[in-house]
Design a protein around this motif. Structure first.
Motif, PDB file in Angstrom:
ATOM      1  N   ARG A   1       8.026  60.751  25.176  1.00  0.00           N
ATOM      2  CA  ARG A   1       7.131  60.407  24.057  1.00  0.00           C
ATOM      3  C   ARG A   1       5.891  61.305  24.066  1.00  0.00           C
ATOM      4  N   GLU A   2       5.319  61.478  25.260  1.00  0.00           N
ATOM      5  CA  GLU A   2       4.125  62.323  25.387  1.00  0.00           C
ATOM      6  C   GLU A   2       4.448  63.776  25.021  1.00  0.00           C
ATOM      7  N   SER A   3       5.587  64.238  25.480  1.00  0.00           N
ATOM      8  CA  SER A   3       6.005  65.607  25.173  1.00  0.00           C
ATOM      9  C   SER A   3       6.183  65.779  23.662  1.00  0.00           C
ATOM     10  N   ALA A   4       6.790  64.811  23.025  1.00  0.00           N
ATOM     11  CA  ALA A   4       6.993  64.860  21.566  1.00  0.00           C
ATOM     12  C   ALA A   4       5.645  64.826  20.839  1.00  0.00           C
ATOM     13  N   ARG A   5       4.718  64.015  21.345  1.00  0.00           N
ATOM     14  CA  ARG A   5       3.381  63.928  20.736  1.00  0.00           C
ATOM     15  C   ARG A   5       2.667  65.274  20.843  1.00  0.00           C
ATOM     16  N   ARG A   6       2.728  65.897  22.019  1.00  0.00           N
ATOM     17  CA  ARG A   6       2.106  67.207  22.197  1.00  0.00           C
ATOM     18  C   ARG A   6       2.746  68.251  21.285  1.00  0.00           C
ATOM     19  N   SER A   7       4.061  68.167  21.155  1.00  0.00           N
ATOM     20  CA  SER A   7       4.768  69.104  20.288  1.00  0.00           C
ATOM     21  C   SER A   7       4.329  68.934  18.832  1.00  0.00           C
ATOM     22  N   ARG A   8       4.196  67.695  18.380  1.00  0.00           N
ATOM     23  CA  ARG A   8       3.748  67.450  16.996  1.00  0.00           C
ATOM     24  C   ARG A   8       2.338  67.982  16.782  1.00  0.00           C
ATOM     25  N   LEU A   9       1.457  67.758  17.763  1.00  0.00           N
ATOM     26  CA  LEU A   9       0.084  68.255  17.644  1.00  0.00           C
ATOM     27  C   LEU A   9       0.062  69.783  17.585  1.00  0.00           C
ATOM     28  N   ARG A  10       0.872  70.411  18.423  1.00  0.00           N
ATOM     29  CA  ARG A  10       0.940  71.871  18.444  1.00  0.00           C
ATOM     30  C   ARG A  10       1.432  72.400  17.097  1.00  0.00           C
ATOM     31  N   LYS A  11       2.463  71.778  16.550  1.00  0.00           N
ATOM     32  CA  LYS A  11       2.988  72.212  15.249  1.00  0.00           C
ATOM     33  C   LYS A  11       1.963  72.012  14.141  1.00  0.00           C
ATOM     34  N   GLN A  12       1.227  70.905  14.213  1.00  0.00           N
ATOM     35  CA  GLN A  12       0.197  70.639  13.208  1.00  0.00           C
ATOM     36  C   GLN A  12      -0.897  71.707  13.287  1.00  0.00           C
ATOM     37  N   GLN A  13      -1.309  72.063  14.499  1.00  0.00           N
ATOM     38  CA  GLN A  13      -2.336  73.094  14.658  1.00  0.00           C
ATOM     39  C   GLN A  13      -1.829  74.442  14.147  1.00  0.00           C
ATOM     40  N   GLU A  14      -0.578  74.762  14.437  1.00  0.00           N
ATOM     41  CA  GLU A  14      -0.003  76.013  13.938  1.00  0.00           C
ATOM     42  C   GLU A  14       0.030  76.027  12.423  1.00  0.00           C
ATOM     43  N   CYS A  15       0.376  74.910  11.837  1.00  0.00           N
ATOM     44  CA  CYS A  15       0.430  74.808  10.375  1.00  0.00           C
ATOM     45  C   CYS A  15      -0.969  74.978   9.775  1.00  0.00           C
ATOM     46  N   GLU A  16      -1.968  74.343  10.382  1.00  0.00           N
ATOM     47  CA  GLU A  16      -3.343  74.474   9.889  1.00  0.00           C
ATOM     48  C   GLU A  16      -3.822  75.914  10.000  1.00  0.00           C
ATOM     49  N   GLU A  17      -3.467  76.576  11.090  1.00  0.00           N
ATOM     50  CA  GLU A  17      -3.839  77.979  11.273  1.00  0.00           C
ATOM     51  C   GLU A  17      -3.169  78.853  10.205  1.00  0.00           C
ATOM     52  N   LEU A  18      -1.917  78.578   9.898  1.00  0.00           N
ATOM     53  CA  LEU A  18      -1.222  79.344   8.854  1.00  0.00           C
ATOM     54  C   LEU A  18      -1.861  79.128   7.482  1.00  0.00           C
ATOM     55  N   VAL A  19      -2.284  77.902   7.210  1.00  0.00           N
ATOM     56  CA  VAL A  19      -2.960  77.622   5.936  1.00  0.00           C
ATOM     57  C   VAL A  19      -4.259  78.419   5.862  1.00  0.00           C
ATOM     58  N   ARG A  20      -4.998  78.466   6.983  1.00  0.00           N
ATOM     59  CA  ARG A  20      -6.241  79.262   7.015  1.00  0.00           C
ATOM     60  C   ARG A  20      -5.948  80.745   6.786  1.00  0.00           C
ATOM     61  N   ARG A  21      -4.897  81.236   7.416  1.00  0.00           N
ATOM     62  CA  ARG A  21      -4.541  82.652   7.252  1.00  0.00           C
ATOM     63  C   ARG A  21      -4.157  82.958   5.811  1.00  0.00           C
ATOM     64  N   VAL A  22      -3.394  82.063   5.188  1.00  0.00           N
ATOM     65  CA  VAL A  22      -3.000  82.261   3.786  1.00  0.00           C
ATOM     66  C   VAL A  22      -4.247  82.314   2.903  1.00  0.00           C
ATOM     67  N   THR A  23      -5.171  81.404   3.133  1.00  0.00           N
ATOM     68  CA  THR A  23      -6.410  81.382   2.348  1.00  0.00           C
ATOM     69  C   THR A  23      -7.189  82.683   2.526  1.00  0.00           C
ATOM     70  N   ASP A  24      -7.338  83.093   3.792  1.00  0.00           N
ATOM     71  CA  ASP A  24      -8.070  84.335   4.070  1.00  0.00           C
ATOM     72  C   ASP A  24      -7.395  85.536   3.419  1.00  0.00           C
ATOM     73  N   LEU A  25      -6.070  85.607   3.528  1.00  0.00           N
ATOM     74  CA  LEU A  25      -5.346  86.739   2.945  1.00  0.00           C
ATOM     75  C   LEU A  25      -5.412  86.727   1.424  1.00  0.00           C
ATOM     76  N   ASN A  26      -5.365  85.543   0.812  1.00  0.00           N
ATOM     77  CA  ASN A  26      -5.507  85.460  -0.651  1.00  0.00           C
ATOM     78  C   ASN A  26      -6.888  85.941  -1.091  1.00  0.00           C
ATOM     79  N   ASN A  27      -7.921  85.550  -0.321  1.00  0.00           N
ATOM     80  CA  ASN A  27      -9.281  86.001  -0.646  1.00  0.00           C
ATOM     81  C   ASN A  27      -9.404  87.510  -0.504  1.00  0.00           C
ATOM     82  N   GLU A  28      -8.843  88.037   0.573  1.00  0.00           N
ATOM     83  CA  GLU A  28      -8.880  89.484   0.791  1.00  0.00           C
ATOM     84  C   GLU A  28      -8.116  90.211  -0.324  1.00  0.00           C
TER      85      GLU A  28
END
Length: 70
Positions: A16-43
């Motif tokens: 359960r803990e491993s799955a929770r950490r995995s979900r958090l990691r994926k969420q952080q990766e997704c948020e980072e990708l959203v930030r990158r998309v925003t930055d690249l669109n602005n550029e």
């Protein structure tokens, strides 16, 4: 029997803990990708504006050059 049950429960909790950490990691990766998309669109927008300005300037310089050489 009890020892097996305890090990099984520990394993379940660990999974359960491993799955929770995995979900958090994926969420952080997704948020980072959203930030990158925003930055690249602005550029991209800034580069388009710069390109338009340079094309306009190029046209003006070509017209000026034509008028000088004629």
């Amino acid at each position: 029997q009890d020892e097996r049950e305890v090990r099984r429960e520990r394993r379940k909790q660990s999974n359960r803990e491993s799955a929770r950490r995995s979900r958090l990691r994926k969420q952080q990766e997704c948020e980072e990708l959203v930030r990158r998309v925003t930055d690249l669109n602005n550029e991209n927008s800034a580069l388009r504006v710069e390109l338009e300005n340079l094309q306009k300037l190029c046209g003006e310089l070509e017209a000026e050059n034509k008028s000088i050489t004629v």
